[in-house]
Design a protein around this motif. Sequence first.
Motif, PDB file in Angstrom:
ATOM      1  N   GLY A   1       0.815  -1.209   0.000  1.00  0.00           N
ATOM      2  CA  GLY A   1       0.000   0.000   0.000  1.00  0.00           C
ATOM      3  C   GLY A   1       0.848   1.258   0.000  1.00  0.00           C
ATOM      4  N   HIS A   2       0.163   2.396  -0.036  1.00  0.00           N
ATOM      5  CA  HIS A   2       0.833   3.697  -0.123  1.00  0.00           C
ATOM      6  C   HIS A   2       0.359   4.584   1.033  1.00  0.00           C
ATOM      7  N   ILE A   3       0.836   4.280   2.204  1.00  0.00           N
ATOM      8  CA  ILE A   3       0.290   4.865   3.427  1.00  0.00           C
ATOM      9  C   ILE A   3       0.549   6.363   3.554  1.00  0.00           C
ATOM     10  N   GLY A   4       1.687   6.851   3.079  1.00  0.00           N
ATOM     11  CA  GLY A   4       1.998   8.270   3.205  1.00  0.00           C
ATOM     12  C   GLY A   4       0.994   9.155   2.506  1.00  0.00           C
ATOM     13  N   GLY A   5       0.709   8.844   1.244  1.00  0.00           N
ATOM     14  CA  GLY A   5      -0.278   9.602   0.489  1.00  0.00           C
ATOM     15  C   GLY A   5      -1.695   9.358   0.960  1.00  0.00           C
ATOM     16  N   ASP A   6      -1.982   8.139   1.433  1.00  0.00           N
ATOM     17  CA  ASP A   6      -3.294   7.854   2.022  1.00  0.00           C
ATOM     18  C   ASP A   6      -3.584   8.811   3.169  1.00  0.00           C
ATOM     19  N   PHE A   7      -2.600   8.981   4.029  1.00  0.00           N
ATOM     20  CA  PHE A   7      -2.811   9.811   5.213  1.00  0.00           C
ATOM     21  C   PHE A   7      -2.851  11.295   4.871  1.00  0.00           C
ATOM     22  N   SER A   8      -2.133  11.723   3.827  1.00  0.00           N
ATOM     23  CA  SER A   8      -2.167  13.142   3.473  1.00  0.00           C
ATOM     24  C   SER A   8      -3.493  13.529   2.835  1.00  0.00           C
TER      25      SER A   8
END
Length: 280
Positions: free
Chosen positions: A26-33
């Motif tokens: 997954g792509h957690i950094g962009g998910d959270f932003s």
Amino acid sequence: MADQLSVWAYEMRRDVLDMIFRAKAGHIGGDFSVMEILTDLYFRQMNISPETAESEDRDRFVLSKGHSMESYYAVLARKGFLDINDVKERFSAFHSPYIGHPNNKLPGIEMNSGSLGHGLPVCVGMALAGKMDKKAYCVYTVMGDGELAEGSVWEAVMSASHYKLDNLCAVVDRNRLQISGSTEDVMHQEDLRKRFDSFGWNVITAEGNNIESLDQAFEKARETKGKPSVIIANTVKGCGVSFMENKAEWHHKVPTEEEYKRACEELAEHIEQLKEVKSV
């Protein structure tokens, strides 16, 4: 309501964390932003629900930065399109429909995306069709700031202005980091306000991890006639978990078990703090 949406945004970050930790992808950094942007769109701004999903008058949304799909799953599930437990159980599994980018075979998803630079051009077509058919719906898309290096984005920007598509609103998730590092090192982006303005767009700046700021930005976009709007949403990559924030490595890094537990604790703290503020 803004306080409630802020709570939901952090609760859905926990859903995303569970998905990614379980699937090891997954792509957690962009998910959270991007979480507050998606939350505000689906629960305050757009005329869209499972009941109206087939209506010609529904608002349209395209997640152009399709690698932030985990946050989109969480929002769609809370909106009633999907079952969050099923998503968590099967995300990124073999033969699962819950893949790492938007899949329009799932309810609530307008188009497949993820190949960067495609979302805005398609949304220009949707918005132009709405104008030609004399429909009142609005079209929204969320793009990553690294995505703005794609030439197709600027062709779409030019077309939207030419056709005066005031039913189109683009949001740039301006977290200033992409897979290769800083956006300003990989492909210089500033000054985005001047760039969009030079193409004839209505340019709005917002705090992208603040629901109230986003509310005000979307209201300004709705009030603007005769030109498309873009919201430059200044966000924090990895927002909500201290050791992920503003770290390019968390673009697609998977947390270890220890990091998962730490992240759970931090998100729980944010949720409790927001609930206390809401109750005052």
